[in-house]
Design an enzyme around this catalytic site. Structure first.
Site, PDB file in Angstrom:
ATOM      1  N   ILE A 376       0.856  -1.195   0.000  1.00 25.35           N
ATOM      2  CA  ILE A 376       0.000   0.000   0.000  1.00 25.35           C
ATOM      3  C   ILE A 376       0.888   1.239   0.000  1.00 25.35           C
ATOM      4  O   ILE A 376       1.667   1.456   0.934  1.00 25.35           O
ATOM      5  CB  ILE A 376      -0.922   0.000   1.226  1.00 25.35           C
ATOM      6  CG1 ILE A 376      -1.822  -1.243   1.204  1.00 25.35           C
ATOM      7  CG2 ILE A 376      -1.769   1.264   1.255  1.00 25.35           C
ATOM      8  CD1 ILE A 376      -2.648  -1.426   2.441  1.00 25.35           C
ATOM      9  N   GLU A 378       1.947   4.344   1.022  1.00 22.18           N
ATOM     10  CA  GLU A 378       1.598   5.377   2.001  1.00 22.18           C
ATOM     11  C   GLU A 378       2.018   6.762   1.547  1.00 22.18           C
ATOM     12  O   GLU A 378       1.517   7.776   2.024  1.00 22.18           O
ATOM     13  CB  GLU A 378       2.254   5.069   3.353  1.00 22.18           C
ATOM     14  CG  GLU A 378       3.768   5.103   3.377  1.00 22.18           C
ATOM     15  CD  GLU A 378       4.378   3.743   3.017  1.00 22.18           C
ATOM     16  OE1 GLU A 378       5.590   3.591   3.162  1.00 22.18           O
ATOM     17  OE2 GLU A 378       3.620   2.848   2.591  1.00 22.18           O
ATOM     18  N   ASP A 420     -21.982  32.370 -17.970  1.00 17.47           N
ATOM     19  CA  ASP A 420     -22.904  33.491 -17.887  1.00 17.47           C
ATOM     20  C   ASP A 420     -22.410  34.582 -18.837  1.00 17.47           C
ATOM     21  O   ASP A 420     -21.210  34.693 -19.089  1.00 17.47           O
ATOM     22  CB  ASP A 420     -22.941  34.007 -16.441  1.00 17.47           C
ATOM     23  CG  ASP A 420     -23.891  35.175 -16.267  1.00 17.47           C
ATOM     24  OD1 ASP A 420     -24.980  35.131 -16.852  1.00 17.47           O
ATOM     25  OD2 ASP A 420     -23.540  36.120 -15.551  1.00 17.47           O
ATOM     26  N   ASP A 715     -26.492  33.094  -9.934  1.00 19.27           N
ATOM     27  CA  ASP A 715     -25.646  31.989 -10.391  1.00 19.27           C
ATOM     28  C   ASP A 715     -25.253  31.030  -9.275  1.00 19.27           C
ATOM     29  O   ASP A 715     -24.691  29.970  -9.559  1.00 19.27           O
ATOM     30  CB  ASP A 715     -24.359  32.545 -11.024  1.00 19.27           C
ATOM     31  CG  ASP A 715     -24.623  33.429 -12.226  1.00 19.27           C
ATOM     32  OD1 ASP A 715     -25.482  33.054 -13.041  1.00 19.27           O
ATOM     33  OD2 ASP A 715     -24.001  34.486 -12.336  1.00 19.27           O
TER      34      ASP A 715
END
Length: 995
Positions: A376, A378, A420, A715
């Protein structure tokens, strides 16, 4: 029980359900009180009448008996319901707009000439609360900190740390725990700095306002307003609550933050008899909380406060929406799941092999679990977190403030940007862009907004006559004007501010100082003109100056000037002028006619001005570039169709049938139809916040990663719902800034391009690190597993393994996340978010590199251990071989396609320094006596270093040859299929060409 004699107000029930005063009567009441009750009003309906008892500042009334004189207290008893009286304390904007203001005043039991009494205000505030927004109690800091440990990969690392601790592997447990704490702390600090959306939303409400109470107008805290209060508005004020206007004098209010309309809305106090309630939610006799008074003055009755206002509705919608998890978070979740499966499978395989080798069960279990924990990575959460933090810093240097760690990478996945119009693609500052004089001279004006930056460009060539005509035209517009520009701040109407700015660009300053104003006829909707009578201070000449709608101005004109000659204004000439005006109107311009003369009936026509809120400079090339890289751009605005389409065409968006839709059309579609149309649409006009939200959701249902830009209150809901909410830093409201994930400090749409490029680069760097990390872990696990399971001596001792983990998970891994942006990465289309972080190609590359490293390391180990005894020299050579292999592997992982020679050895200066430091550390371990004792090493000869250098460089050579073959294959595929995709555009990017 308390008994007292009081005067009760008897009211009749109105058809709306509210109460109107009718008469007073004396009654005797007995009441039971409960301290702290929020309902101090008792209501009872009897024979069509309601009696209401207001108990002022006392504790709330829970139940009471109303006893007319000469009756006992054993009569009826009524209990106040949970919502008793509250429904009558607010009036919606739609309802108030359809009623006379006198009726609204009666409904709310208020007098516009006196206002509410202070005692009544306190009573109502106990009923309705303060004029602000309630929100859930914030979690304590410790709970927020613990919330950082909910990520699946973090939980997996915690489990591996616990297993290491149980197996007495304290060094692994400490390293893993330290990694987790670093990641959680960085994310926690970032959350504390940026999670202020709901708190900042309150700041849109002004701190104070002018209010009439007890017959006196004075300044009050805006949060203290209650329904029925009388508020006075003046130019420059921000509206503190939803108001039903009962007096409006030249009142215009900027509602662009709500509606997207560039032009301020003119307000009146008359009743609305027809349905003028548009999709943007604006009514002409209602002033909405948070909007800005541009001109004039007015008075209004507070009809809704706090969450009952239209502003409050947006607040509630924002609370209800949850921001989706970012693609990188989903990838990390999937990675954690796969690592968990891999760990369990690995334990099973090792366990079976151990049984086959007749190794004791406890030893097999310890080996299997230890290797599974070591598998794993880390270091992955640390490197990802630090890479994202570096991305935030680099974006800040490019005028983009990113508030969330994972937001940075999501930018590289955006497939659609919903922009927008007002304040985003445009600057939300009206600008004169076109001039046509009575002489027929046509000009356009450069520059955007209310600054003097820009100039008048004569399209037919400069001449003294044309310049004089333009000068006189702009001077007339500047004098027939009530606006002021102070710095970059406009005080007055945007249209008049645009004319002042145009005059300044032509060198006309303080034109009004030349004239004495004698009379003014303000703009009215029926005349559609504004007129001023002035005296020239120098010559004493008196003139009328007029501006307004072209057709209205022409009706008062009798002549015009042509090449110094004064000619009568014929019907043919009027038709010509109106035709030009109509053409400018089709282009989305607001056309203003200008005239002047000795009297209002003998005006001389001077010309027309075309005014619009134009696109920002750089908006068109930015939109074009984004589209060329596979990102769709859509305009979503509350403005009118003509203006929206004109701006869309100006910035390069295709406008054709089937691509332009209104808010009403969106309302008429069900979700299935909208999902089918939304991908091809380019313009949505006359949309409200709920429409924007539906559009964003429909795009997400289509599998799009949506970036939403905006600057107004309207918005915020869509900004929060979108995968990436992008707000404007200069012109944006505090609400939009805090609801967004990213803020453009320079309000430049082009900055989004830089942010998208940075997002692509960050993910590219993360995959490079993952490839490096996985290949390194695979080598380490394979060496230990093979030697253990087959009874061979360990090629590395525990201290050397620990140092390799520290070195390789440290500086070299971190600096891979600092790789500068690759030009080829910029032009790649957005990445497919459905693909996992660990792809088949990445696994294949890791296996190739790991195989080379494993074979080379084992070769060195076996060749050195010729006598079958492991010595200090054997482990030193093996250790140095492994470290140098990883250094060359880190160099090859800088790019998946490009040669190191093409990228440049020192372009990533941080990696160069990290590798140099790693080599220095290796030399110290080999030659310093104290470190020799700790790591069980011994000095080696320079010939050994040359041998190791030649051997370990093979991993880089193999990687370079693999990249060469892959690019040749991609190039050939692109030529044969006729595709022009990014990977086949350049033949030069091969390592042979680089050499």
């Amino acid at each position: 029980m308390i008994e007292c004699q009081v005067e009760l107000l008897s009211t009749r029930i109105h058809s709306s359900g509210r109460f109107l005063p009718q008469a007073t009567m004396s009654m005797k009441i007995s009441a039971r009180f409960l301290r702290g009750s929020p309902y101090p009003v008792h209501e009872k309906v009897q024979n069509g009448h309601v009696t209401a008892v207001y108990l002022g500042e006392g504790p709330g009334l829970v139940s009471s008996s109303i006893i007319p004189p000469n009756q006992t207290t054993s009569g009826e008893q009524s209990t106040v319901p949970d919502t008793g009286g509250l429904s009558g304390m607010w009036v919606s904007g739609r309802e108030a707009g359809g009623l006379p203001w006198e009726e609204v005043a009666r409904l709310l039991l208020t007098d516009p000439n006196i206002g509410l009494l202070s005692r009544e205000v306190l009573t109502r505030r106990q009923l309705v609360g303060y004029n602000d927004f309630s929100e859930a109690e914030d979690d304590p800091l410790w709970k927020k900190y613990l919330g950082q440990f909910k990520e699946p990969l973090i939980l997996l690392l915690l489990a591996s740390s616990f297993v290491s601790l149980c197996m007495s592997q304290f060094d692994d447990a400490v390293v893993i725990t330290l990694a987790i704490v670093i990641v959680a702390t960085v994310a926690f600090i970032q959350e504390l700095r940026t999670d202020k959306a709901l708190e900042e939303l309150k700041k849109q409400v002004p701190a104070t306002c002018m209010c009439l109470r007890d017959g006196n107008v004075r300044e009050y805290q805006a949060r203290e307003l209650v329904p029925g209060d009388i508020v006075h508005l003046n130019m420059g004020d921000r509206v503190p609550a939803d108001l039903r206007l009962f007096e409006a004098s030249d009142l215009s209010i900027d509602e662009s933050s709500f509606t997207g309309e560039t032009e301020p809305a003119s307000k009146v106090n008359s009743i609305i008899t027809t349905s003028t309630y548009n999709t943007s939610g604006s009514m002409v006799n209602i002033a909405y909380m948070g909007t800005f008074v541009r001109t004039g003055r007015g008075k209004g009755i507070v009809i809704s406060t706090g969450e009952k206002s239209q502003f409050g509705e947006l607040f509630r919608m924002m609370q209800e929406e949850e921001a989706p998890r970012t693609p990188l978070q989903k990838n990390m979740d999937e990675l954690a799941k796969k690592l968990s499966i891999f760990s369990f499978c690995f334990i099973g395989v090792v366990f079976l092999l151990g049984l086959y080798q007749s190794i004791p069960l406890q030893k097999i279990f310890n080996i299997a679990v230890s290797l599974a924990v070591a598998a794993i990575p880390e270091g992955l959460p640390i490197v990802v977190t630090m890479t994202l933090c570096l991305g935030i810093r680099r974006m800040a240097q490019r005028s983009a403030l990113v508030k969330g760690l994972h937001t940075v990478e999501t930018l590289g996945c955006v497939t659609t940007v919903c922009s927008d119009k007002t304040g985003t693609l445009t600057k939300n500052e009206m600008t004169v862009t076109s001039i046509v004089t009575s002489e027929g001279d046509e000009c356009h004006i450069t520059g955007v907004g209310y600054s003097s930056d820009g100039q008048v460009v004569f399209e037919g060539g400069y001449s003294e006559l044309a310049n004089e005509a333009v000068t006189k035209l702009l001077e007339t517009g500047a004098v027939c004007n009530n606006a002021q520009i102070v710095g970059s701040q406009l005080l007055g109407q945007p249209t008049e501010g645009a004319i002042l700015a145009a005059a300044a660009k032509h060198g006309i300053y303080n034109a009004r100082d030349k004239y004495q104003r004698l009379e003014e006829i303000p703009f009215k909707s029926d005349t559609k003109t504004m007129s001023v009578k002035v005296r020239n201070k120098k010559t004493g000449e008196i003139e009328w100056l007029v501006k307004g709608a072209v057709e209205a101005v022409l009706r008062s004109c009798s002549h015009y000037q042509q090449n110094i000659a004064v000619l009568p204004l014929s019907q043919e000439k009027q038709h010509q002028i109106l035709s030009i005006s109509l053409d400018r109107g089709r282009q989305g311009l607001r056309v203003i006619g200008i005239a002047r003369g000795p009297s209002l009936s003998e005006l001389g026509y001077m010309g027309i001005l075309g005014i619009m809120d134009p696109p920002r400079e750089g908006a068109r090339p930015s939109v074009t570039t984004m589209q060329s890289t596979g990102v769709n751009v859509k305009m979503v605005t509350g403005d009118a169709q003509e203006t929206a389409c004109a701006i869309a065409q100006a910035v390069g968006l295709p406008v054709r049938p089937g691509t332009v839709f209104s808010g009403d059309q969106v309302d008429s579609m069900d979700d299935r139809v909208l999902i089918g149309l939304v991908r091809d649409a380019t313009v949505f006009y006359r949309v409200s916040p709920r429409h924007k939200l539906r559009i964003v959701k429909a795009l997400q249902e289509c599998g799009e990663i949506v970036g939403m830009t905006g600057d107004g209150v309207n918005d915020v809901v869509a900004l929060k719902r979108a995968n990436i909410g992008i707000a404007m830093g200069k012109m944006g409201s505090a609400v939009s800034k805090e609801a967004a994930d990213m803020i453009l400090n320079d309000d430049d749409f082009t900055t989004i391009l830089s942010a998208v490029e940075e997002g692509k680069c960050i993910y590219h760097n993360i995959t490079n690190f993952v490839q490096f990390q996985v290949s390194t872990s695979l080598v380490a696990l394979s060496l230990i597993a093979l030697s253990t399971l087959f009874g061979l001596p360990s090629p590395l001792n525990p201290m050397q393994i620990l140092l390799i983990n520290v070195i390789m998970d440290g500086p070299p891994a971190l600096t891979l996340g600092m790789e500068p942006i690759d030009d080829d990465i910029k032009v790649q289309p957005p990445r497919d978010t459905k693909k996992d972080l660990i792809t088949k190609k990445l696994v294949r590359n890791c296996v190739i590199s790991a195989t080379v490293i494993i074979c080379g390391t084992l070769w060195v180990f076996r060749s050195e251990m010729s006598d079958g005894v492991v010595t200090a020299r054997d482990t030193t050579m093996t250790f140095a071989c492994f470290v140098m292999y990883d250094m060359f592997n880190a160099m090859s992982c800088r790019s998946d396609t490009k040669s190191v020679l093409e990228i440049g050895i020192t372009t990533n200066w941080y990696l160069f320094v990290a590798l140099t430091a790693t080599m220095f550390c290796l030399l110290c371990v080999v030659y310093l006596p104290f470190l020799q004792w700790v790591f069980q090493t011994e000095g080696i000869h320079i010939s050994d270093w040359i041998y190791l250098l030649s051997l370990t460089s093979t991993v880089l050579i193999v990687s370079e040859f693999r990249k060469f073959l892959e690019r040749r294959k991609e190039y050939s595929a692109g030529i044969l299929s006729g595709r022009g995709f990014w990977s086949s555009k350049k033949l030069k990017a091969t390592w042979i060409d680089a050499v």
